[in-house]
Design a protein around this motif. Structure first.
Motif, mmCIF file in Angstrom:
data_model
loop_
_atom_site.group_PDB
_atom_site.id
_atom_site.type_symbol
_atom_site.label_atom_id
_atom_site.label_comp_id
_atom_site.label_asym_id
_atom_site.label_seq_id
_atom_site.Cartn_x
_atom_site.Cartn_y
_atom_site.Cartn_z
ATOM 1 N N ASP A 64 5.852 -29.539 53.962
ATOM 2 C CA ASP A 64 4.392 -29.979 52.835
ATOM 3 C C ASP A 64 3.915 -28.793 51.462
ATOM 4 O OD1 ASP A 64 2.542 -27.984 53.634
ATOM 5 O OD2 ASP A 64 1.787 -30.094 54.713
ATOM 6 N N ALA A 65 3.736 -28.714 50.602
ATOM 7 C CA ALA A 65 3.479 -28.123 49.670
ATOM 8 C C ALA A 65 2.578 -27.308 50.711
ATOM 9 C CB ALA A 65 2.540 -28.310 48.528
ATOM 10 N N LYS A 66 1.694 -27.376 50.899
ATOM 11 C CA LYS A 66 1.103 -26.226 51.255
ATOM 12 C C LYS A 66 2.287 -24.872 52.778
ATOM 13 C CE LYS A 66 -3.282 -28.007 51.679
ATOM 14 N NZ LYS A 66 -4.545 -28.885 51.843
ATOM 15 N N GLY A 67 3.516 -25.288 53.354
ATOM 16 C CA GLY A 67 4.300 -24.757 53.639
ATOM 17 C C GLY A 67 4.295 -25.248 55.442
ATOM 18 N N ASN A 68 3.316 -26.306 55.188
ATOM 19 C CA ASN A 68 3.320 -26.824 56.580
ATOM 20 C C ASN A 68 4.469 -27.747 57.460
ATOM 21 O OD1 ASN A 68 0.874 -25.614 57.433
ATOM 22 N ND2 ASN A 68 0.083 -27.793 55.835
ATOM 23 N N LYS A 69 4.894 -27.491 57.950
ATOM 24 C CA LYS A 69 6.752 -27.701 58.676
ATOM 25 C C LYS A 69 6.363 -29.028 59.792
ATOM 26 C CE LYS A 69 9.370 -24.248 58.659
ATOM 27 N NZ LYS A 69 10.575 -23.899 57.522
ATOM 28 N N TYR A 70 7.046 -30.257 58.888
ATOM 29 C CA TYR A 70 6.761 -31.252 59.647
ATOM 30 C C TYR A 70 7.959 -32.445 60.673
ATOM 31 C CZ TYR A 70 2.350 -32.211 57.773
ATOM 32 O OH TYR A 70 1.051 -31.060 57.681
ATOM 33 N N GLY A 71 8.140 -32.335 62.031
ATOM 34 C CA GLY A 71 9.481 -33.051 62.208
ATOM 35 C C GLY A 71 9.318 -34.279 62.462
ATOM 36 N N PHE A 72 10.653 -34.994 62.307
ATOM 37 C CA PHE A 72 10.562 -36.278 62.636
ATOM 38 C C PHE A 72 12.153 -36.401 63.701
ATOM 39 C CE2 PHE A 72 10.897 -35.944 58.102
ATOM 40 C CZ PHE A 72 11.855 -37.583 57.864
ATOM 41 N N ASN A 73 12.421 -37.839 63.821
ATOM 42 C CA ASN A 73 13.627 -37.471 65.334
ATOM 43 C C ASN A 73 13.588 -39.260 65.902
ATOM 44 O OD1 ASN A 73 12.610 -38.224 68.020
ATOM 45 N ND2 ASN A 73 11.039 -36.085 66.803
#
Length: 154
Positions: A64-73
């Motif tokens: 996201d814009a704040k640098g947080n990473k999100y995974g999906f699988n």
């Protein structure tokens, strides 16, 4: 502006039916869902793994814009080239359960095709919770990018 991707959410049902017609040949539309390089472009996500085959799996990561990473699988249960992909979808660190997704690809003419996505949620409440998010806007934006990016491959 009219949204080209249509979302049908019947009251009291735990499913969505999403349809979109593309000005793309069937083979290119299908490739947009199975080629890691193309997926990365239109989804705006990093493809860590994409095994486009029966019993294959996939793993994507977005920031996201704040640098947080999100995974999906998920796991691919059915894979018929240029026709169908059946898979699960799960997003890390969210309250949403695994969902089951059926993607059907249909040729309309030599230069146009249609995608129908049938998405099943564990409950009506989870489906309705998803609809509270800017889901419709997001999928329309993604499908518009898909159309723009893949049409250049013709």
């Amino acid at each position: 502006m009219e949204q080209k991707t249509k979302i049908n959410a019947e009251e009291g049902k735990q499913e969505l039916v999403i349809t979109r017609e593309f000005d793309l040949p069937l083979e290119l539309l299908f490739k947009a869902y199975t080629d890691p390089g193309i997926v990365e472009q239109w989804m705006g996500t990093k493809v860590l793994k994409l095994e486009s085959k029966k019993h294959g799996s996939y793993q994507f990561e977005t920031t996201d814009a704040k640098g947080n990473k999100y995974g999906f699988n998920g796991v691919i249960h059915e894979f018929i080239p240029n026709q169908k992909i059946t898979k699960t979808f799960e997003m890390d660190h969210t309250p949403f359960d695994v969902q089951l997704e059926f993607y059907e690809f249909e040729q309309l003419t030599d230069d146009t095709s249609k995608l129908t996505m049938h998405v099943l949620y564990r409950s009506v409440a989870l489906r309705d919770q998803m609809l509270q998010l800017p889901f419709a806007k997001g999928i329309n934006m993604a499908h518009n990018r898909l159309q723009d990016i893949v049409s250049k491959l013709k």
